[in-house]
Design an enzyme around this catalytic site. Structure first.
Site, short mmCIF file in Angstrom:
data_model
loop_
_atom_site.label_atom_id
_atom_site.label_comp_id
_atom_site.label_asym_id
_atom_site.label_seq_id
_atom_site.Cartn_x
_atom_site.Cartn_y
_atom_site.Cartn_z
N LEU A 270 54.17 43.36 34.16
CA LEU A 270 53.05 43.73 33.10
C LEU A 270 51.85 43.32 33.95
O LEU A 270 51.21 41.96 33.90
CB LEU A 270 53.15 43.08 31.90
CG LEU A 270 54.51 43.48 31.04
CD1 LEU A 270 54.83 42.77 29.83
CD2 LEU A 270 54.49 45.05 30.97
N ASP A 271 51.12 44.01 34.46
CA ASP A 271 49.81 43.82 35.39
C ASP A 271 48.52 43.27 33.94
O ASP A 271 48.44 43.98 33.06
CB ASP A 271 49.15 44.95 35.80
CG ASP A 271 47.94 44.74 36.60
OD1 ASP A 271 48.09 43.85 37.79
OD2 ASP A 271 46.84 45.19 36.29
N ALA A 272 48.04 42.22 34.83
CA ALA A 272 46.56 41.71 33.96
C ALA A 272 47.11 41.62 32.33
O ALA A 272 46.12 42.00 31.47
CB ALA A 272 45.46 42.58 34.07
N GLU A 313 52.19 39.39 34.87
CA GLU A 313 51.16 39.02 35.76
C GLU A 313 49.86 38.45 35.36
O GLU A 313 49.18 38.85 34.53
CB GLU A 313 50.88 40.05 36.99
CG GLU A 313 50.07 39.93 38.00
CD GLU A 313 48.44 40.01 37.73
OE1 GLU A 313 47.72 39.24 37.93
OE2 GLU A 313 48.06 41.06 37.15
#
Length: 341
Positions: A270-272, A313
């Site tokens: 899970l980005d940002a 993340e």
């Protein structure tokens, strides 16, 4: 090191749903847990309606699931998900090229020739059509960038390696269909993004509180069918933040994550993710609603795809980073740590 056992790969789902067999029945405890999460995000009436649609989405996903995988999942032990023997290769999808095959196929050949038996997992950074930020401004969540290859290339890799997919769900590209439909005043997309009628609607004090990794303007002006509009853009003018206060946004993202699982994702990064829920007057990071969304995703996967792990993340100090474990059992299974001691 030996590669993962064969049953750790080959998790591609059937292309068509099978509605002739028994449909998914959510365990009562899981249903209540999901509904409880939704009630933190939305009013009770909206949560009820959202839960009905969520249940439908999960039933459709389950109908695509191969019988063998359903049986394997019944005996899956979460304690065996990761070990000290796991080695993950992180790469962009276009670093390997030749004239005869796609970059993803070239990557597969490289891995089979030089690192097979050394690594067991491939983390391919965003491989979707994108307009900027090295792939992190996604135009279409559901398509492989044709300059890199196709879903068939990824399916081939999945036969031999576990795969980690990037889920860039904080924002979409300003060139995406979702945002284009929003600018075209399509009523379904009306509240897909965080908007203001003027820059002054966000006060100087509110702006000072916002925690961001970039120095570009937080509000970007766009021209829509109804005239100028100012849209929340945490990372860049090309990356427009999604509005999770609209439950339809959450439901569409759940569908996309489950599509990644159907396509072979064993791990979803899970980005940002710290920026998912924005609230003027706060720091707009690490908010309770953000954690509830991640916990909801964890509950969903625990029910319909228990082998799939979430990694957050965050790129924040250690004490904040580890909060994304939740209580150790209800949020991410792993957190991304940029600064190792």
């Amino acid at each position: 090191m030996k590669p993962k056992k064969p049953d750790a790969t080959r998790t591609i789902h059937n292309p068509e749903p099978d509605y002739t067999r028994s449909l998914l029945k959510l365990p009562r405890e899981s249903y209540e847990r999901m509904y409880k999460r939704l009630c933190v995000l939305y009013s009770e009436s909206i949560a009820r309606a959202t839960m009905l649609e969520l249940e439908r989405i999960l039933m459709v996903f389950y109908a695509h699931k191969p019988r063998k995988l359903i049986e394997k999942d019944k005996n899956f032990d979460p304690q065996e998900r990761f070990s000290q023997k796991d080695i993950i290769l992180i790469t962009y999808g276009d670093l390997m090229r030749d004239k005869e095959s796609s970059p993803l196929a070239t990557l597969a050949r490289f891995c089979d020739t030089y690192v097979k038996g050394t690594i067991n997992t491939l983390h391919i950074l965003p491989f979707f059509p994108s307009s900027s930020d090295k792939g992190f401004s996604i135009i279409d969540f559901e398509t492989v960038d044709p300059h890199l290859g196709s879903w068939l290339d990824l399916e081939d890799l999945e036969n031999r390696y576990q795969l980690m997919f990037d889920s860039v769900i904080n924002h979409v590209s300003s060139k995406s269909r979702w945002f284009s439909e929003f600018l075209n005043n399509n009523p379904y997309y009306k509240d897909f993004f965080i908007t203001f009628k003027s820059r002054e609607d966000l006060t100087p004090e509110q702006r000072r509180l916002i925690f961001r990794p970039r120095t570009s303007k937080i509000l970007t002006e766009f021209h829509s069918l109804k005239g100028p509009i100012y849209v929340w853009t945490t990372f860049s003018p090309d990356q427009v933040d999604l509005n999770y206060k609209n439950p339809n946004v959450l439901l569409r993202i759940v569908e996309i994550l489950l599509m990644y699982v159907r396509r072979g994702a064993d791990i979803i990064r899970l980005d940002a993710v710290i920026y998912l829920w924005s609230e003027p007057g706060t720091r707009c990071v690490h908010l309770e609603q953000t954690h509830e969304i991640i916990k909801l995703l964890r509950t969903i996967l625990d029910v319909v795809a228990p082998r799939v792990a979430l990694i957050t993340e965050t790129n924040v100090p250690h004490n904040k980073n580890i909060t994304y474990f939740g209580n150790g059992h209800d949020e991410a299974q792993m957190v991304y740590n940029f600064a190792l001691p």
